[in-house]
Motif scaffolding. Structure first.
Motif, PDB file in Angstrom:
ATOM      1  N   ASP A  41       0.825  -1.207   0.000  1.00  0.00           N
ATOM      2  CA  ASP A  41       0.000   0.000   0.000  1.00  0.00           C
ATOM      3  C   ASP A  41       0.862   1.260   0.000  1.00  0.00           C
ATOM      4  O   ASP A  41       0.553   2.242  -0.689  1.00  0.00           O
ATOM      5  N   PHE A  42       1.973   1.240   0.744  1.00  0.00           N
ATOM      6  CA  PHE A  42       2.877   2.379   0.717  1.00  0.00           C
ATOM      7  C   PHE A  42       3.550   2.517  -0.647  1.00  0.00           C
ATOM      8  O   PHE A  42       3.734   3.630  -1.150  1.00  0.00           O
ATOM      9  N   ALA A  43       3.925   1.383  -1.245  1.00  0.00           N
ATOM     10  CA  ALA A  43       4.572   1.417  -2.563  1.00  0.00           C
ATOM     11  C   ALA A  43       3.648   2.029  -3.606  1.00  0.00           C
ATOM     12  O   ALA A  43       4.094   2.794  -4.477  1.00  0.00           O
ATOM     13  N   GLN A  44       2.358   1.709  -3.518  1.00  0.00           N
ATOM     14  CA  GLN A  44       1.392   2.254  -4.472  1.00  0.00           C
ATOM     15  C   GLN A  44       1.273   3.767  -4.314  1.00  0.00           C
ATOM     16  O   GLN A  44       1.211   4.509  -5.312  1.00  0.00           O
ATOM     17  N   ILE A  45       1.245   4.247  -3.061  1.00  0.00           N
ATOM     18  CA  ILE A  45       1.163   5.682  -2.811  1.00  0.00           C
ATOM     19  C   ILE A  45       2.439   6.376  -3.283  1.00  0.00           C
ATOM     20  O   ILE A  45       2.400   7.450  -3.903  1.00  0.00           O
ATOM     21  N   ALA A  46       3.594   5.754  -3.008  1.00  0.00           N
ATOM     22  CA  ALA A  46       4.864   6.340  -3.428  1.00  0.00           C
ATOM     23  C   ALA A  46       4.927   6.478  -4.942  1.00  0.00           C
ATOM     24  O   ALA A  46       5.343   7.521  -5.471  1.00  0.00           O
ATOM     25  N   ARG A  47       4.514   5.446  -5.659  1.00  0.00           N
ATOM     26  CA  ARG A  47       4.560   5.508  -7.121  1.00  0.00           C
ATOM     27  C   ARG A  47       3.653   6.619  -7.644  1.00  0.00           C
ATOM     28  O   ARG A  47       4.035   7.371  -8.560  1.00  0.00           O
ATOM     29  N   ALA A  48       2.449   6.735  -7.083  1.00  0.00           N
ATOM     30  CA  ALA A  48       1.518   7.773  -7.539  1.00  0.00           C
ATOM     31  C   ALA A  48       2.085   9.166  -7.267  1.00  0.00           C
ATOM     32  O   ALA A  48       1.987  10.062  -8.118  1.00  0.00           O
ATOM     33  N   ASN A  49       2.695   9.371  -6.090  1.00  0.00           N
ATOM     34  CA  ASN A  49       3.244  10.684  -5.751  1.00  0.00           C
ATOM     35  C   ASN A  49       4.417  11.053  -6.644  1.00  0.00           C
ATOM     36  O   ASN A  49       4.523  12.197  -7.112  1.00  0.00           O
ATOM     37  N   VAL A  50       5.314  10.111  -6.886  1.00  0.00           N
ATOM     38  CA  VAL A  50       6.481  10.395  -7.722  1.00  0.00           C
ATOM     39  C   VAL A  50       6.053  10.656  -9.165  1.00  0.00           C
ATOM     40  O   VAL A  50       6.520  11.602  -9.809  1.00  0.00           O
ATOM     41  N   ASP A  51       5.149   9.830  -9.685  1.00  0.00           N
ATOM     42  CA  ASP A  51       4.677  10.021 -11.058  1.00  0.00           C
ATOM     43  C   ASP A  51       3.964  11.363 -11.218  1.00  0.00           C
ATOM     44  O   ASP A  51       4.101  12.035 -12.252  1.00  0.00           O
ATOM     45  N   GLN A  52       3.203  11.748 -10.195  1.00  0.00           N
ATOM     46  CA  GLN A  52       2.483  13.025 -10.279  1.00  0.00           C
ATOM     47  C   GLN A  52       3.463  14.188 -10.275  1.00  0.00           C
ATOM     48  O   GLN A  52       3.283  15.163 -11.027  1.00  0.00           O
ATOM     49  N   TYR A  53       4.506  14.112  -9.459  1.00  0.00           N
ATOM     50  CA  TYR A  53       5.443  15.234  -9.399  1.00  0.00           C
ATOM     51  C   TYR A  53       6.186  15.406 -10.724  1.00  0.00           C
ATOM     52  O   TYR A  53       6.320  16.513 -11.240  1.00  0.00           O
ATOM     53  N   PHE A  54       6.673  14.303 -11.291  1.00  0.00           N
ATOM     54  CA  PHE A  54       7.454  14.399 -12.522  1.00  0.00           C
ATOM     55  C   PHE A  54       6.578  14.421 -13.778  1.00  0.00           C
ATOM     56  O   PHE A  54       7.078  14.645 -14.880  1.00  0.00           O
ATOM     57  N   GLY A  55       5.288  14.162 -13.615  1.00  0.00           N
ATOM     58  CA  GLY A  55       4.384  14.198 -14.747  1.00  0.00           C
ATOM     59  C   GLY A  55       4.343  12.915 -15.544  1.00  0.00           C
ATOM     60  O   GLY A  55       3.530  12.794 -16.468  1.00  0.00           O
ATOM     61  N   ALA A  56       5.195  11.955 -15.213  1.00  0.00           N
ATOM     62  CA  ALA A  56       5.267  10.667 -15.911  1.00  0.00           C
ATOM     63  C   ALA A  56       6.215   9.776 -15.107  1.00  0.00           C
ATOM     64  O   ALA A  56       6.955  10.268 -14.243  1.00  0.00           O
ATOM     65  N   PRO A  57       6.222   8.465 -15.349  1.00  0.00           N
ATOM     66  CA  PRO A  57       7.191   7.595 -14.662  1.00  0.00           C
ATOM     67  C   PRO A  57       8.626   8.045 -14.945  1.00  0.00           C
ATOM     68  O   PRO A  57       8.983   8.292 -16.098  1.00  0.00           O
ATOM     69  N   HIS A  58       9.430   8.156 -13.906  1.00  0.00           N
ATOM     70  CA  HIS A  58      10.813   8.612 -14.077  1.00  0.00           C
ATOM     71  C   HIS A  58      11.660   7.475 -14.637  1.00  0.00           C
ATOM     72  O   HIS A  58      11.633   6.358 -14.120  1.00  0.00           O
ATOM     73  N   PRO A  59      12.418   7.720 -15.711  1.00  0.00           N
ATOM     74  CA  PRO A  59      13.183   6.640 -16.342  1.00  0.00           C
ATOM     75  C   PRO A  59      14.306   6.081 -15.482  1.00  0.00           C
ATOM     76  O   PRO A  59      14.801   4.988 -15.753  1.00  0.00           O
ATOM     77  N   ALA A  60      14.721   6.807 -14.437  1.00  0.00           N
ATOM     78  CA  ALA A  60      15.841   6.347 -13.609  1.00  0.00           C
ATOM     79  C   ALA A  60      15.380   5.615 -12.352  1.00  0.00           C
ATOM     80  O   ALA A  60      16.217   5.261 -11.521  1.00  0.00           O
TER      81      ALA A  60
END
Length: 296
Positions: free
Chosen positions: A136-155
């Protein structure tokens, strides 16, 4: 993964600040409205405007419109686990010497706040491997990071699970430049850190209590393959400035956590014994065995 510039566009994040300093964050979309207790604001009034514009709600309240800084975003992001505050995240990036192109292993990802800071520091040419044991934390982390960068970060590679002893998502032994441990018992991962880090690499641990601080520093010293660890905390206090009325604010961001950093030594090298005089609290129990009950 570049920072947006120029006039506001559809999909941009905007931070609105009212005259009392209260902030609201929104994502621009055509035809939408943002409602406050001071009246509504139309997104269309912001789209195409330069950053730093002043907009007025239907109730007559002016708002300053800016893109949120990373520090603003991480404090207001959706949370699962507690976030690493900007004052600590900035110090981690500095103390661990995170540089563009670096290979970094992180455990755990939490809500993704520190991951955002690390990803921006390593850049698209670097690599961040983040472990989070709770799905559940991993799902929230992915959503927050993707939202900040506007897309999945390639690194970024986000792994749901415990930090393994190796390999680390394709990383061989001694392939990581830096390792960041934000977990309950980082002292249990000292051997893993020694295996993952290159000679000269940096291990940085973020812990909440003095007991955790003591255990991780002791584990690093006993392991022997790390230079003397450095421990610190950061307290952030604002200042009120109004003409000649200058004083510290009544509220401050006090203790949030301790940071411990240590450099990994070359293979087979043991750190020399410390020449520091031990404090009374560090004496072995048998040194005090001769004391009587009344302290004589």
């Amino acid at each position: 993964m570049t920072q947006p510039r120029g006039p506001f566009a559809v999909g941009d994040q905007v931070q609105l600040t009212d005259p009392k300093g209260r902030q609201h964050r929104l994502v621009l979309a055509p035809g939408k409205s943002f409602h406050t207790h001071r009246g509504a604001l139309q997104h269309d009034e912001l789209i195409g405007q330069p950053e730093g514009s002043l907009v007025t709600s239907a109730g007559g309240t002016p708002y300053i419109a800016l893109r949120p800084l990373l520090a603003d975003y991480t404090v207001s992001m959706s949370r699962g686990a507690a976030v690493v505050y900007p004052k600590d995240a900035a110090l981690i990036v500095g103390m661990a010497d995170i540089f563009p192109g670096a290979t970094v292993v992180e455990a755990g990802a939490g809500s993704g706040a520190l991951s955002c800071w690390l990803l921006r520091a390593v850049g698209e040419e670097g690599l961040l491997v983040s472990y989070e044991r709770r799905p559940d934390f991993a799902q929230i982390a992915r959503a927050n990071v993707d939202q900040y960068f506007g897309a999945p970060h390639p690194a970024w590679r986000l792994v749901t699970g415990d930090l393994p002893g190796g390999p680390w998502e394709g990383l061989a032994r001694g392939a990581a430049d830096r390792m960041i441990l934000d977990m309950l018992a980082p002292w249990e991962q000292v051997e893993t850190a020694a295996a993952a880090l290159v000679p000269g690499g940096v291990l940085c641990c973020y812990v909440a209590t003095t007991t955790q601080l003591a255990r991780v520093v002791t584990a690093l010293r006993e392991h022997g393959n790390f230079a003397e660890p450095a421990a610190s905390e950061t307290l952030q206090r604002g200042w009120h400035v109004d003409g000649l009325a200058v004083r510290p604010e009544h509220r401050m961001v006090g203790h949030t956590g301790f940071l411990v950093s240590a450099r990994r030594l070359a293979d087979g090298v043991q750190a020399p014994p410390r020449r520091r005089r031990p404090s009374t609290g560090a004496q072995a129990a048998d040194d005090l065995a001769g004391l009587s009950g009344d302290g004589q």
